[in-house]
Motif scaffolding. Structure first.
Motif, PDB file in Angstrom:
ATOM      1  N   LEU A  95     -10.189  32.793  37.312  1.00 12.86           N
ATOM      2  CA  LEU A  95     -10.432  33.689  36.646  1.00 12.86           C
ATOM      3  C   LEU A  95      -9.359  34.810  37.033  1.00 12.86           C
ATOM      4  CD1 LEU A  95     -13.901  33.896  35.171  1.00 12.86           C
ATOM      5  CD2 LEU A  95     -11.824  33.712  33.729  1.00 12.86           C
ATOM      6  N   ARG A  96      -9.627  34.781  38.046  1.00 15.90           N
ATOM      7  CA  ARG A  96      -9.000  35.703  39.097  1.00 15.90           C
ATOM      8  C   ARG A  96      -7.309  36.020  39.102  1.00 15.90           C
ATOM      9  NH1 ARG A  96     -11.884  35.867  42.704  1.00 15.90           N
ATOM     10  NH2 ARG A  96     -10.704  34.768  44.235  1.00 15.90           N
ATOM     11  N   ASP A  97      -7.013  34.362  39.331  1.00 19.85           N
ATOM     12  CA  ASP A  97      -5.720  33.952  39.788  1.00 19.85           C
ATOM     13  C   ASP A  97      -5.497  33.800  38.302  1.00 19.85           C
ATOM     14  OD1 ASP A  97      -3.841  32.299  41.023  1.00 19.85           O
ATOM     15  OD2 ASP A  97      -4.162  31.090  40.190  1.00 19.85           O
ATOM     16  N   THR A  98      -5.456  33.468  37.310  1.00 21.42           N
ATOM     17  CA  THR A  98      -5.286  33.164  36.016  1.00 21.42           C
ATOM     18  C   THR A  98      -5.179  34.312  35.180  1.00 21.42           C
ATOM     19  OG1 THR A  98      -6.135  30.685  36.162  1.00 21.42           O
ATOM     20  CG2 THR A  98      -5.313  32.225  34.001  1.00 21.42           C
ATOM     21  N   THR A  99      -5.758  35.134  35.133  1.00 21.49           N
ATOM     22  CA  THR A  99      -5.526  36.288  34.986  1.00 21.49           C
ATOM     23  C   THR A  99      -4.084  37.231  35.187  1.00 21.49           C
ATOM     24  OG1 THR A  99      -7.635  36.520  34.261  1.00 21.49           O
ATOM     25  CG2 THR A  99      -6.979  38.337  34.260  1.00 21.49           C
ATOM     26  N   THR A 100      -4.157  38.033  36.728  1.00 14.75           N
ATOM     27  CA  THR A 100      -3.702  37.600  37.103  1.00 14.75           C
ATOM     28  C   THR A 100      -1.613  37.297  37.121  1.00 14.75           C
ATOM     29  OG1 THR A 100      -5.212  38.145  39.589  1.00 14.75           O
ATOM     30  CG2 THR A 100      -2.512  38.719  40.020  1.00 14.75           C
ATOM     31  N   ARG A 101      -2.124  35.955  37.012  1.00 12.54           N
ATOM     32  CA  ARG A 101      -0.180  35.686  36.975  1.00 12.54           C
ATOM     33  C   ARG A 101       0.060  35.634  35.346  1.00 12.54           C
ATOM     34  NH1 ARG A 101      -0.524  29.091  38.106  1.00 12.54           N
ATOM     35  NH2 ARG A 101       1.696  29.722  38.121  1.00 12.54           N
ATOM     36  N   ARG A 157     -14.299  42.373  35.932  1.00 11.20           N
ATOM     37  CA  ARG A 157     -15.409  41.883  35.657  1.00 11.20           C
ATOM     38  C   ARG A 157     -16.331  42.159  34.414  1.00 11.20           C
ATOM     39  NH1 ARG A 157     -17.511  43.624  40.001  1.00 11.20           N
ATOM     40  NH2 ARG A 157     -18.622  45.390  38.758  1.00 11.20           N
ATOM     41  N   SER A 158     -15.469  43.424  33.951  1.00 16.63           N
ATOM     42  CA  SER A 158     -15.657  43.905  32.739  1.00 16.63           C
ATOM     43  C   SER A 158     -15.308  43.625  31.665  1.00 16.63           C
ATOM     44  CB  SER A 158     -15.532  44.916  32.903  1.00 16.63           C
ATOM     45  OG  SER A 158     -15.502  46.412  31.912  1.00 16.63           O
ATOM     46  N   GLN A 159     -13.622  43.118  31.947  1.00 18.31           N
ATOM     47  CA  GLN A 159     -13.231  42.726  31.194  1.00 18.31           C
ATOM     48  C   GLN A 159     -14.161  41.030  30.601  1.00 18.31           C
ATOM     49  OE1 GLN A 159      -8.466  41.444  31.619  1.00 18.31           O
ATOM     50  NE2 GLN A 159      -9.297  39.164  31.216  1.00 18.31           N
ATOM     51  N   ALA A 160     -14.657  40.275  31.764  1.00 15.70           N
ATOM     52  CA  ALA A 160     -14.754  38.610  32.272  1.00 15.70           C
ATOM     53  C   ALA A 160     -16.164  38.669  30.737  1.00 15.70           C
ATOM     54  CB  ALA A 160     -15.410  38.651  32.822  1.00 15.70           C
ATOM     55  N   GLU A 161     -17.088  40.030  31.314  1.00 17.71           N
ATOM     56  CA  GLU A 161     -18.121  40.285  30.337  1.00 17.71           C
ATOM     57  C   GLU A 161     -18.002  40.556  29.358  1.00 17.71           C
ATOM     58  OE1 GLU A 161     -20.426  41.992  34.501  1.00 17.71           O
ATOM     59  OE2 GLU A 161     -19.941  43.338  32.941  1.00 17.71           O
TER      60      GLU A 161
END
Length: 329
Positions: A95-101, A157-161
Motif C-alpha cells: 500500500l505504501r509503495d503503490t500509493t507513493t508511486r 493510515r487515515s486514507q486507508a481506513e
C-alpha cells in the motif's frame, strides 16, 4: 466513446465499487445489483486476465526496449493480476509503495494544473488498479487490514481506513447477479472535463464538487457503466426517469454535463450544502451509501490527487460465479 455490449467474460459492467445503488434520486428502498459483494478474496484475482508486468518508463526514442525482467523490481508497474500480499507487513509495504508511486504518477500527469486530455497514462492506470485491489482485499479482511494499517504513516493510515470503510459499506449493499446478464460499458470522459462539470455545478448550486465527484464515482465509476440499473435508473449519475424530469433542467440524462448539473440541483433541493447527510439520503435512502459518499469526498478534499486515483479505479461486478473486473487493462 461507443458503448460496448457483452455477456460475461470480462467486459461490461453495471456498477462501481460503490455497487451502484441503482435507486439514485428516486426514493425507493436502497439496494444494489453488483460490484464488490463479500466474495472470497481469491475470486477477484482469479477472474482477471493475466497481463505481464510493464516497464515503468518507455525507452527514449531510438533506444532498445528493455525486457521486463531487466527493469529493476522497484520500477516495474504492477500487472493487472499482481499478487495481493496476505500478511500485514507485506500488505502495508504494498500500500505504501503503490500509493507513493501513484501520487508521483498523478503529479506528472497533472503538472500543468490540469490533466493531459489524452488517454489515462499507463502508470496511473496500473498503479490505481493495484491500489484498488489492495483496498478491496483489505476491506474484506478487517483483522488483517487493522494490523497492516497500524504499520502505515498517519496520513496514509487515515486514507486507508476511510477507503476500506467506504468499500465495506458498499459491499454490504451488493447482491450477486447471473453471469449471463448483459451489460454496457464505455470509456469515461476525460478527468479534466468531468472536473470542470463538477466545479461548474458547485458554482451554480453550492454543492461541493468533491461530493458530486464521489457520487459519480460510486454510481458508475465516472460514467464507465452505461447500462440502466435493475430499477430503471439511467445515466452517469443514475437518475430515475421521474426524478430526472423534475430536476434534470431539461437536459439529457446520459450526458455527463447535464447529469452532474441535475444531480447538484437535486441535492440542493434535498438539503445540500446545509445538510449533506439528508440530501444524500434523499438521493439514495441508505445510511451505508451516505457514509461511503462522504468518506470518499473527504479523501478528495484532503488530497485532490484522490480524485484522479478514483477516476482510474475500474468496474468490478459480483456474479453468482464470483467477482469479475469488467473494465481496465
Amino acid at each position: 466513446m461507443e458503448a460496448r455490449h457483452t455477456q460475461f467474460r470480462r467486459a461490461p459492467a453495471l456498477a462501481t465499487a460503490a455497487a451502484i445503488l441503482f435507486t439514485a434520486a428516486c426514493g425507493t428502498p436502497a439496494q444494489s445489483a453488483d460490484t464488490g459483494g463479500a466474495q472470497p478474496a481469491a475470486s477477484a484475482a482469479s477472474a482477471e486476465p493475466a497481463t505481464p508486468a510493464t516497464p515503468a518508463e518507455a525507452p527514449a526514442s531510438g533506444a532498445p526496449e528493455q525486457a521486463p525482467e531487466q527493469v529493476p523490481v522497484a520500477e516495474r508497474l504492477p500487472a493487472p493480476t499482481q499478487k495481493i500480499p496476505k500478511n500485514p507487513e507485506k500488505l502495508a509495504a504494498a500500500l505504501r509503495d503503490t500509493t507513493t508511486r501513484l501520487n508521483k504518477a498523478i503529479d506528472a500527469w497533472t503538472k500543468s494544473g490540469e490533466p493531459d486530455p489524452k488517454d489515462l497514462p499507463e502508470d496511473v492506470e496500473l498503479l490505481a488498479l493495484y491500489q484498488q485491489r489492495l483496498y478491496r482485499y483489505a476491506a474484506r479482511n478487517p483483522g488483517l487490514a487493522a494490523k497492516a494499517f497500524a504499520r502505515l504513516p498517519a496520513k496514509l493510515r487515515s486514507q486507508a481506513e476511510d477507503n476500506t470503510e467506504a468499500l465495506r459499506e458498499l459491499f454490504a449493499l451488493t447482491r450477486p447477479i447471473k453471469p449471463s446478464k448483459v451489460f454496457k460499458v464505455r470509456d469515461p470522459r476525460p478527468a479534466g472535463e468531468l472536473l470542470g462539470y463538477f466545479k461548474k455545478a458547485e458554482r451554480r448550486f453550492g454543492v461541493e464538487w468533491e461530493v458530486l465527484a464521489a457520487v459519480m464515482f460510486a454510481e458508475t465509476k465516472f460514467g464507465r457503466v452505461r447500462s440502466d440499473s435493475h430499477a430503471g435508473a439511467q445515466g452517469p449519475m443514475q437518475f430515475m426517469p421521474a426524478t430526472w424530469r423534475a430536476y434534470g433542467l431539461g437536459g439529457d440524462v446520459q450526458d455527463p454535463h447535464d447529469a452532474v448539473m441535475g444531480a447538484a440541483n437535486y441535492l440542493k433541493a434535498s438539503g445540500a450544502p446545509r445538510d449533506y447527510r439528508r440530501a444524500l439520503h434523499a438521493y439514495n435512502p441508505s445510511q451505508a451509501y451516505v457514509d461511503a459518499i462522504l468518506l470518499h469526498a473527504r479523501q478528495i478534499k484532503r488530497d485532490p490527487r484522490a480524485y484522479y486515483a478514483y477516476y482510474a479505479w475500474q468496474v468490478f461486478v459480483l456474479t453468482t460465479e464470483g467477482e469479475r473486473r469488467l473494465t481496465g487493462p
